[in-house]
Design an enzyme around this catalytic site. Sequence first.
Site, PDB file in Angstrom:
ATOM      1  N   HIS A 249       0.860  -1.200   0.000  1.00 17.06           N
ATOM      2  CA  HIS A 249       0.000   0.000   0.000  1.00 17.06           C
ATOM      3  C   HIS A 249       0.886   1.236   0.000  1.00 17.06           C
ATOM      4  O   HIS A 249       1.480   1.580   1.014  1.00 17.06           O
ATOM      5  CB  HIS A 249      -0.926   0.017   1.225  1.00 17.06           C
TER       6      HIS A 249
ATOM      7  N   LYS B  31      -9.408  -0.003  -5.822  1.00 23.45           N
ATOM      8  CA  LYS B  31      -9.394   0.628  -4.504  1.00 23.45           C
ATOM      9  C   LYS B  31     -10.680   1.403  -4.229  1.00 23.45           C
ATOM     10  O   LYS B  31     -11.087   2.244  -5.036  1.00 23.45           O
ATOM     11  CB  LYS B  31      -8.187   1.587  -4.424  1.00 23.45           C
TER      12      LYS B  31
ATOM     13  N   HIS C  59      -4.449  -0.624   5.820  1.00 25.14           N
ATOM     14  CA  HIS C  59      -4.005   0.132   6.995  1.00 25.14           C
ATOM     15  C   HIS C  59      -4.981   0.042   8.174  1.00 25.14           C
ATOM     16  O   HIS C  59      -5.562   1.048   8.591  1.00 25.14           O
ATOM     17  CB  HIS C  59      -3.692   1.590   6.650  1.00 25.14           C
TER      18      HIS C  59
ATOM     19  N   ASP D 154       1.506   2.669   3.523  1.00 23.94           N
ATOM     20  CA  ASP D 154       0.665   3.859   3.349  1.00 23.94           C
ATOM     21  C   ASP D 154       1.501   5.130   3.424  1.00 23.94           C
ATOM     22  O   ASP D 154       1.023   6.176   3.870  1.00 23.94           O
ATOM     23  CB  ASP D 154      -0.482   3.911   4.372  1.00 23.94           C
TER      24      ASP D 154
HETATM   25  C1  NCD Z   1      -3.453   9.149   1.925  1.00 20.39           C
HETATM   26  C2  NCD Z   1      -2.905  10.158   0.933  1.00 20.39           C
HETATM   27  O1  NCD Z   1      -2.331  11.159   1.349  1.00 20.39           O
HETATM   28  O2  NCD Z   1      -3.018   9.925  -0.267  1.00 20.39           O
HETATM   29  N1  NCD Z   1      -3.507   9.750   3.223  1.00 20.39           N
HETATM   30  C3  NCD Z   1      -3.531   9.104   4.412  1.00 20.39           C
HETATM   31  O3  NCD Z   1      -3.686   9.757   5.417  1.00 20.39           O
HETATM   32  N2  NCD Z   1      -3.349   7.804   4.488  1.00 20.39           N
HETATM   33  C4  NCD Z   1      -4.781   8.657   1.461  1.00 20.39           C
HETATM   34  C5  NCD Z   1      -5.195   7.411   2.185  1.00 20.39           C
HETATM   35  O4  NCD Z   1      -4.599   6.358   2.024  1.00 20.39           O
HETATM   36  O5  NCD Z   1      -6.166   7.479   2.950  1.00 20.39           O
HETATM   37 ZN    ZN Z   2      -3.223   5.116   1.542  1.00 23.53          ZN
END
Ligand code: NCD
Ligand code: ZN
Length: 356
Positions: free
Chosen positions: A22, A108, A183, A256
């Site tokens: 991710h 997604k 996540h 993430d």
């Molecule tokens: C992600 C992003 O900045 O693209 N931000 C986050 O807080 N994780 C988007 C996401 O995965 O929710």
């Molecule tokens: Zn993300």
Amino acid sequence: MRIEEQDGTPVRLTMTQADDWHLHVRDGAMLAAVLPDTIRRFGRAIIMPNLHPPVTTVAAARDYRRRILACVPAGTAFTPLMTLYLTAATTVADIDEAAASGLITAVKYYPAGQTTNSHHGVADIRECDRVLAALERHDMPLLVHGEVVDADVDVFAREEVFVTRVLAPLLADFPGLRVVMEHITTAAAAAFVRAGPKRLAATITAHHMLLNRNALFDGGIRPHHYCRPLLQGEEDRKALIAAATSGHPRFFLGTDSAPHARFAKENACGCAGIYTAHAALELYAEIFADAGALARLEGFASHFGADFYGLPRNTGTVSLVRDVSAVPQTVSFGTGPGVPFRAGLNLQWRLVETLA
Ligand code: NCD
Ligand code: ZN
């Protein structure tokens, strides 16, 4: 996997090359600036499609993949695994085309308006039932950002409510659909995945295992600890560490890592997203070592994700040594400075650069 110890403490580890299931790498100058951090550490990454505009078609994903590969130095093996962004306009034909293309790994789902660039997302995923049936038919995984959008649901409860209100019925109604809950942040989500069918898995970030929500307000408001889903309480943090280090094959690594320019974070309406790509494996090594579970890092980081996606495990190796180093206060995100996770603080593990 090999772990070397000194006086009973692990000091070096060598394991199968890892993958990031991710990841946000953005586009343009920012893509060029951040991608090297991932390439150095991972063989493959699932690339999130939340660009402006989002990647909703095979043609857009093909172009984006080309732009990513243009940032991979010759002779370096790195495979971006592309995803499509589910919108209310996504059709069954789009999914048929995605499956036939061989270019799209997953689709997604973003709940509308919950996180960065999610205004194209879907408020009620059940508006997409026909598309979900097509995913099921093609055995293409659905990746979910598990937060409900209801204004009356407390922002820290949105994942837990998503699990019972949305995810459980969805899994029941599509008995062949493979789902990755991205996540996860709560003990409830971890328990749900553990008890769930083999076609349900979850990724876990390093930051959700290293910080609890107190870190959002540590001496003042801390925009660089703001991400979605939010950091949670201490019991949840511990439950995530327990899940990741358990050796359960349906929990695997997804950073993430989500870069935002410093000004976009340090802002009256700061963006959600934490940048960890500069230290991703090092942070996971720290978590697993501190939990006395370093021997289980390889499964979590390098085996289970590939197994779930039905892809071969990597054949290369990666090494880390226990060695303290400082994280800079800022790094270049191409368009300007960005603030990396642990800025100004130390890492406990260091990646051993391998010669290509
Ligand atoms: C992600 C992003 O900045 O693209 N931000 C986050 O807080 N994780 C988007 C996401 O995965 O929710
Ligand atoms: Zn993300």
